[in-house]
Design an enzyme around this catalytic site. Sequence first.
Site, mmCIF file in Angstrom:
data_model
loop_
_atom_site.group_PDB
_atom_site.id
_atom_site.type_symbol
_atom_site.label_atom_id
_atom_site.label_comp_id
_atom_site.label_asym_id
_atom_site.label_seq_id
_atom_site.Cartn_x
_atom_site.Cartn_y
_atom_site.Cartn_z
ATOM 1 N N HIS A 1 -8.822 16.155 11.226
ATOM 2 C CA HIS A 1 -8.709 17.611 11.264
ATOM 3 C C HIS A 1 -7.352 18.093 11.765
ATOM 4 O O HIS A 1 -7.122 19.301 11.848
ATOM 5 C CB HIS A 1 -9.827 18.207 12.121
ATOM 6 C CG HIS A 1 -11.073 18.481 11.333
ATOM 7 N ND1 HIS A 1 -11.790 17.480 10.740
ATOM 8 C CD2 HIS A 1 -11.714 19.635 11.025
ATOM 9 C CE1 HIS A 1 -12.831 18.002 10.114
ATOM 10 N NE2 HIS A 1 -12.804 19.309 10.261
ATOM 11 N N HIS B 1 -19.725 12.498 4.257
ATOM 12 C CA HIS B 1 -20.958 13.024 4.837
ATOM 13 C C HIS B 1 -22.094 12.007 4.937
ATOM 14 O O HIS B 1 -22.960 12.147 5.803
ATOM 15 C CB HIS B 1 -21.404 14.255 4.056
ATOM 16 C CG HIS B 1 -20.386 15.345 4.080
ATOM 17 N ND1 HIS B 1 -19.642 15.673 2.979
ATOM 18 C CD2 HIS B 1 -19.957 16.153 5.076
ATOM 19 C CE1 HIS B 1 -18.808 16.647 3.296
ATOM 20 N NE2 HIS B 1 -18.971 16.946 4.554
ATOM 21 N N TYR C 1 -12.047 12.078 1.646
ATOM 22 C CA TYR C 1 -12.410 11.849 3.048
ATOM 23 C C TYR C 1 -13.679 12.603 3.453
ATOM 24 O O TYR C 1 -14.042 12.611 4.621
ATOM 25 C CB TYR C 1 -11.265 12.268 3.968
ATOM 26 C CG TYR C 1 -10.839 11.195 4.939
ATOM 27 C CD1 TYR C 1 -11.647 10.833 6.019
ATOM 28 C CD2 TYR C 1 -9.622 10.532 4.790
ATOM 29 C CE1 TYR C 1 -11.254 9.854 6.917
ATOM 30 C CE2 TYR C 1 -9.221 9.545 5.682
ATOM 31 C CZ TYR C 1 -10.042 9.213 6.740
ATOM 32 O OH TYR C 1 -9.650 8.234 7.630
ATOM 33 N N ARG D 1 0.828 -1.210 0.000
ATOM 34 C CA ARG D 1 0.000 0.000 0.000
ATOM 35 C C ARG D 1 0.864 1.263 0.000
ATOM 36 O O ARG D 1 0.650 2.180 -0.789
ATOM 37 C CB ARG D 1 -0.910 0.008 1.230
ATOM 38 C CG ARG D 1 -1.964 -1.071 1.267
ATOM 39 C CD ARG D 1 -3.020 -0.878 0.205
ATOM 40 N NE ARG D 1 -4.199 -1.680 0.456
ATOM 41 C CZ ARG D 1 -5.235 -1.765 -0.357
ATOM 42 N NH1 ARG D 1 -5.230 -1.102 -1.499
ATOM 43 N NH2 ARG D 1 -6.283 -2.512 -0.057
ATOM 44 N N TYR E 1 -11.441 -6.827 7.461
ATOM 45 C CA TYR E 1 -10.572 -8.001 7.361
ATOM 46 C C TYR E 1 -10.712 -8.899 8.591
ATOM 47 O O TYR E 1 -10.864 -8.415 9.716
ATOM 48 C CB TYR E 1 -9.100 -7.587 7.247
ATOM 49 C CG TYR E 1 -8.729 -6.847 5.987
ATOM 50 C CD1 TYR E 1 -9.591 -6.780 4.895
ATOM 51 C CD2 TYR E 1 -7.492 -6.214 5.880
ATOM 52 C CE1 TYR E 1 -9.232 -6.096 3.743
ATOM 53 C CE2 TYR E 1 -7.128 -5.527 4.727
ATOM 54 C CZ TYR E 1 -8.004 -5.466 3.673
ATOM 55 O OH TYR E 1 -7.639 -4.783 2.541
#
Length: 604
Positions: free
Chosen positions: A193, A374, A371, A106, A341
């Site tokens: 954030h 909502h 990301y 990844r 997983y």
Amino acid sequence: MLARAGLLCASLSPPHAANPCCSNPCQNQGVCMSIGFDQYMCDCSRTGFYGENCSTPEFLTRVKLLLKPTPNTVHYILTHFKGVWNIVNKIPFLADVIMKYVRTSRSHCIEPPPTYNVHYAYKSWEAFSNLSYYTRALPPVADDCPTPMGVKGKKELPDSKEIVEKFLLRRKFIPDPQGTNMMFAFFAQHFTHQFFKTDHKRGPGFTKGLGHGVDLSHVYGETLDRQHKLRLFKDGKMKYQVIDGEVYPPTVKDTQVEMIYPPHVPEHLRFAVGQEVFGLVPGLMMYATIWLREHNRVCDVLKQEQGEWDDERLFRRSRLILIGETIKIVIEDYVRHLSGYHFSLKFDPELLFNQQFQYQNRIAAEFNTLYHWHPLLPDTLQIDDQEYNFQQFVYNNSILLEHGLTQFGESFSRQIAGRVAGGRNVPAAVQQEQRASIDQSRQMKYQSLNEYRKRFSVKPYASFEELTGEKEMAGELKALYQDIDAMELYPALLVEKPRPDAIFGETMVEIGAPFSLKGLMGNPICSPDYWKPSHFGGEVGFKIINTASIQSLICNNVKGCPFTAFSVQDPQLTKTVTINGSSSHSGLDDINPTVLLKERSTEL
């Protein structure tokens, strides 16, 4: 006379052809370089491919491609055969080999140093060195391309309002089949954030989060000045206040820290924390309070072990410990839940010590955009036996004091969140934020969905029906976009067919996972020089990190140690709609807390 003749000739001469790189001719991450006005060259260096368009695999590449399973096959294997995975999880050597493969496969999709940004579609020193930019996984579409997506699709994109209303807006609440709960939803919002801090005064391609990763600036503040205003300067601790026997953040008045609150919020409810927007909803302030308590708790532990340490060292070591706790919780609780997983993901930096790995990170604009989850939000929030709509919930810290963290944790662990993929599950109260996400993606000139799928080694979609898995939305999308290769990234992520019994579709996972794991494991504390007990206050501090979990975080800081998880524990809740549809709350259209947020500094 000669000048007039020259002008006439210029007006009659054919215009230059479109930039030849607009058609994205170079495949497999080959770099397109225009030659003159109508020719191009593909640089295939170190791609494993060759040929005019970098489309012919070298021998070893061909072998790898033959042996490599598709992302959906890998996902199926990891989410099935539970008995086999239970055995694998109990064999440390085998589990470590698989975990190492998961991380490297990844993370290597995101190779540092950073490449492009909103202003530079080519490598430049500015794109590398200027930390105020978000980086980019793909360069922006060139200004001289004939269509917004290069050469495919219509010359104008459909109105973002139409996209939201037709494909994204909720008709009826769709619960997440994985059982994701609101404890997870607020953790996601709070956690991200610290590095998603768009500088909207400069534009959506810029960030105020110069740490570009897990630095806990949302706890301690982005600047040294803000940090100092929040610190107690005694025993390493942060400032706090005690209300009804429990610790809460100090007020704006007591710290002189800038926070975003509307004028009607009374002074005693204007809590001050590291991130200026966390007064928006009590769910964010809940986690801000938990991490404040955890920091001061860790300071007490270190003070007992290292009595000779001064305030500064106690503070700095505690911050490193909390960064480690955060990364462990995110990998072992948060990411494991999202992945579905049966293989137990593990936080162990030592697995990468003998690998080629760079301990640095740069947040990408695409990661920020994808990301925007909502659809997780229900139409109302249920705390204990009370139900709150958005109007009642935003900028209302009195709810946190009324119910307390124990009831918050218990209630949010029980309330199911919405499914993100599949379309038509965004609550009406945040529809303007969805429009903003689409509009800003266009402003940053994102390439198409299929170009991003190719960038992350996923087969591009051949049709809109393949994207959505049904005919109705697919037909409407085709009428608006004309060509599947002209489909925009962000709307596509939300209308994409979900994986079976999953919260996301394939693209969200295959793009998001590399950004996530690279950002987590690229943190300096995971490097060989940092990852030693001595840098975390000895074995005691090291143990705090290595035993951290969302449950232990809550138990150490919330009265009564309420059961906490990132998914609801009643499987029936994942199969039935438990919250009223958005039609019953259509009056919420006039309130838009996330736009208030956007106007000041950041995104929901």
